[in-house]
Each structure stands twice: as structure tokens, then as C-alpha cells.
Design an enzyme around this catalytic site. Structure first.
Site, short mmCIF file in Angstrom:
data_model
loop_
_atom_site.label_atom_id
_atom_site.label_comp_id
_atom_site.label_asym_id
_atom_site.label_seq_id
_atom_site.Cartn_x
_atom_site.Cartn_y
_atom_site.Cartn_z
N VAL A 160 1.92 20.63 0.83
CA VAL A 160 1.19 20.29 -0.34
C VAL A 160 1.06 21.65 -1.36
CG1 VAL A 160 -1.16 19.50 -1.43
CG2 VAL A 160 -0.23 18.74 0.88
N ALA B 106 -0.62 26.35 -2.57
CA ALA B 106 0.21 25.45 -1.53
C ALA B 106 -0.54 25.73 -0.09
CB ALA B 106 1.46 25.73 -1.65
N LYS B 107 0.00 24.80 0.56
CA LYS B 107 -0.36 24.93 2.22
C LYS B 107 0.53 23.96 2.84
CE LYS B 107 -3.66 27.40 4.50
NZ LYS B 107 -4.00 28.73 3.91
N GLY B 108 0.92 24.31 3.99
CA GLY B 108 1.99 23.11 4.77
C GLY B 108 1.69 23.44 6.31
N ASP C 89 -0.34 31.60 8.53
CA ASP C 89 -1.65 30.82 8.71
C ASP C 89 -1.94 30.67 10.12
OD1 ASP C 89 -3.59 29.64 6.74
OD2 ASP C 89 -3.84 28.06 8.18
#
Ligand code: GLU
Length: 420
Positions: A61, A106-108, A147
Site C-alpha cells: 500500500v 508505504a507498507k507491504g 519490518d
């Protein structure tokens, strides 16, 4: 059903609404600021060791593109969903803006349990995920980092996969890489070090003597272990509570964190460490200490335990550890519990990721001392801004921190305008 339907996304939206009301954000701008710009879902078919093919769901995202490329970690966790990824991306936006980094959030990640994958399977999942993401990421578009559930090795596989497709080495596509392939000195320790720097600043403000302070650290991954070790060995704080996903330990006389680290290196978890002192993991959070550092997962401080916290400082090493319900209670207890909100407290990781990206783009190498010194300067600046605004406006530290972040994004959007 909404694509972001998820309790964590709802929590991030609820937090945003508090800030939007406080900042009196124009109703026309609220959804534009809150909803992610882009969300990508991919299906990853992966060869497993037993000869079968398993499919995994992957997400990315990109929350906003207003200030530069997007930046954020990659999480490998069984329950990961699009909604949770979106919440984490939103928090990254406010975090980067608070630290004045030229990024959107962002993160995924991939919905998988990395502890149940062999090394080959983990490599296959990592490479396939990056391969599926190639059309959507890039050193000037979206830069991945580590992460929960990912590490330097996973970043190396990401970089290698992306580079093979381009035909040359593109180190700047990820941060948190091993130093041997263009990672920066001090990235691995950055988040934990930042947590401890800010705890020291808070102790200083509250006139607490570190040598007389005790701490409970929840989580013994990259953030929690560095924070606990540094608090114990550098700051002189006594660690009385420690936990990971397999065990929670409390001992008022103190825990030898170095021994805990050695144990985890050998056995993988804290499960068999100091077994006589194991306690209920939820109860550990409300036990007596000066510093409580949740450095694991989201939503562990809730309306059910916020009134019972006995700490003087709440240092949020994790993303989203405190729910809005708990915040309402902690707002009442502002003179008892000094909150260092997540987007400030754990910003060290993405700040040093930014340094790694900059060094990569310019083929520069900074020393660990330069990196750490620059990190502390940025954290110092953010810390003093957050505290000053909270005092002047009589608002919580979280509201203050998030308001600074949201305001910067909002101003940039206004300045750039809306096209067409
Ligand atoms: N995962 C880290 C965070 O939540 C940052 C990842 C990165 O360095 O991009 O802040």
C-alpha cells in the site's frame, strides 16, 4: 465490503479523525488525506520443499505520493491483510512527515509464517514477492525496508531479484540491506537506539535517575532486543520484564539481558529462559516499572489495561500498540504516564533507512558515528517540537506528533494543488 475493512485500519482512521478535528481539516480534504493512493494485491505461487506449490497473498500500500517516493517496511506475518497494511502505511506517512523525510508512507508484506518456512521457501516467497512488485516499486517510486518477520537477508533477496530484472545492481530499491551489499552501518540497531534516546530524554525531563529506574520490554525482535540491551548496558536501567511471542518473564531483582540474548541466539526464543519467573504476558504489561516499552505488535494497550499501567514512561517501539480507547484513558493520566508515541518513538528505523537510501543514490559511505549522530539530531528536533506543541496547546503527545505530520502532508497537498 470495503477493501480496507479491518480493525487496525479502522483504528488508524479513528486516530486520523481526532487529528483532523483538532486541525479543523476541511471536510473536502479529509478522505484525500486518509485513504491510500494505491493498493496492490498479488498472489504468489511458490515451490515448497515437499514438491507442492503453495499460493501466498502479498500486499503493498502506497499511502500518498505528495512529498516524494513512498517508503516503508515489508511484513511477513500470518494474519497480514490489506486493511492492516493500509493502516501501517498511513502511520508511515505521519511518521516520515514528522521527521521531515521526503517520503510518503508505504507498507507491504506477505501473509505467511516465516518461522514455518525453510530457508529455501523463505527465499522463494521473498523473491516471488519482489518480482510481482517490480512494476509498482523503484528507487524513485517506492522503497521497501524491513519490518516484522523480515530481515537483512530478505532485503538482500529483494535487491538481488530487482537488480537481476534491471540488469544492473540497484541497491537503492531497498533499505536495511546487509552492509556488505550497500546497507548502512547502524541500520539494524537504529529503531532500538532511537527508542532509548527518547526514553533518556523523557527521563531527563521527568528528573528520573536511570540507575534507579526499571523497565519492562515487550518483544525481543530487532527493536525490543536492541532497546532492552541498550537500556540495561548503556543507560543503566534495570530490566525487570521481558517477553517474546513464546514467554513473558518478570523478576523484580532484574533480568540479565545479555544472557537472554545468548539464549535466543542458541534456542531461537525465550521459551525456556528463566522458567521460574514466567508470568502471564498480558499481566506483565501492568506490572510495576518506570519504563514500559511495547516493541512487538499493535493494540496491546487497550481500554481494558490503560488505567492499570504502573509505568511512568510509555515508550511505543511497536507500530500502533495503543488503541484510541486507551488513549482516552491515558489523556486523563497525562501527568502520571509520559507517552512517547509510536510515530516518534520508533522513527529511528526509517530515519536511518532514509540515510541508507541517500548514501546509495550518491554512492557515499557514512560511518556509524555519523549515522547515529544525524539520527539523534533528527529525533531531538522532533521530540522538542512534539513536547512544545503538546504543552502550548494542552494536547496529548500523540495528538501533537500526529498533528505535525498530518499538517505537513496537508500543506504540501495544498501547495501542489489538485489536478485537473
Ligand atoms: N518497518 C519500519 C517502520 O515501521 C521502517 C521500515 C523502513 O525502514 O522503511 O517504521
Amino acid at each position: 465490503m470495503h477493501i480496507y475493512d479491518d480493525e487496525v485500519f479502522q483504528m488508524a482512521c479513528d486516530q486520523f479523525k481526532v487529528i483532523a478535528d483538532y486541525l479543523e481539516v476541511d471536510p473536502n480534504d479529509r478522505e484525500r488525506l486518509m485513504f491510500p493512493k494505491r493498493a496492490i494485491a498479488v498472489t504468489l505461487p511458490v515451490h515448497m520443499d515437499d514438491g507442492s506449490t503453495r499460493t501466498f497473498q502479498g500486499y503493498r500500500v502506497q499511502h500518498h505520493l505528495t512529498l516524494g517516493p513512498t517508503k516503508g517496511g515489508t511484513r511477513f506475518a500470518p494474519s497480514l491483510s490489506m486493511g492492516e497494511t493500509a493502516a501501517l502505511a498511513m502511520w508511515m506517512s505521519w511518521k516520515c512527515a514528522l521527521s521531515n523525510l521526503p517520503y510518503g508512507g508505504a507498507k507491504g508484506g506477505v501473509a505467511c509464517d516465516p518461522s514455518k518456512l525453510s530457508r529455501t521457501e523463505l527465499e522463494n516467497v521473498s523473491r516471488r514477492y519482489m518480482q510481482e512488485m517490480i512494476p509498482f516499486v523503484g528507487p524513485y517510486t517506492d522503497i521497501m525496508g524491513p519490518d516484522m518477520g523480515t530481515n537483512e537477508q530478505v532485503m538482500a533477496w529483494f535487491m538481488d531479484t530487482y537488480s537481476v530484472y534491471q540488469g544492473y545492481s540497484v541497491g537503492e530499491i531497498v533499505t536495511g540491506k546487509p552492509v556488505s551489499i550497500g546497507g548502512t552501518e547502524g541500520r539494524r540497531e537504529a529503531t532500538g537506539r532511537g527508542v532509548v534516546y527518547l526514553v533518556e530524554r523523557a527521563m531527563d525531563m521527568l528528573k528520573l535517575d536511570p540507575e534507579k529506574c526499571t523497565a519492562i520490554v515487550q518483544g525481543f525482535g530487532n527493536v525490543g532486543s536492541v532497546a532492552a540491551l541498550s537500556l540495561a548496558l548503556k543507560t543503566g536501567v534495570k530490566i525487570v520484564g521481558l517477553s517474546d511471542h513464546t514467554a513473558a518473564i518478570y523478576n523484580a531483582k532484574g533480568i540479565d539481558v545479555k544472557a537472554a540474548e545468548q539464549h535466543v541466539l542458541k534456542k531461537g526464543t525465550l521459551r525456556a529462559f528463566m522458567q521460574d519467573d514466567h508470568v502471564d504476558p498480558n499481566e506483565m504489561l501492568t506490572m510495576k516499572c518506570d519504563i514500559l516499552a511495547p516493541c512487538a505488535v499493535d493494540r496491546v494497550i487497550t481500554e481494558h489495561n490503560a488505567a492499570k499501567l504502573q509505568c511512568r514512561i510509555l515508550a511505543e517501539g511497536a507500530n500502533g500498540p495503543t488503541t484510541p480507547g486507551a488513549d482516552r484513558i491515558l489523556d486523563q493520566r497525562w501527568d502520571e504516564v509520559f507517552v512517547i508515541p509510536d510515530i516518534l518513538c520508533n522513527a529511528g528505523g526509517v530515519i536511518v533507512s532514509y540515510f541508507e537510501w541517500v548514501q546509495g543514490l550518491q554512492s557515499f559511505l557514512w560511518t556509524e558515528m555519523e549515522v547515529t549522530d544525524k539520527l539523534f539530531r533528527i529525533l531531538e528536533h522532533s521530540f522538542s517540537q512534539v513536547i512544545r506543541r503538546a504543552k502550548e496547546h494542552k494536547i496529548s503527545h500523540r495528538t501533537s506528533a500526529m498533528a505535525i505530520g498530518v499538517e505537513r502532508v496537508m500543506k504540501a497537498k495544498k501547495t501542489r494543488g489538485l489536478f485537473p
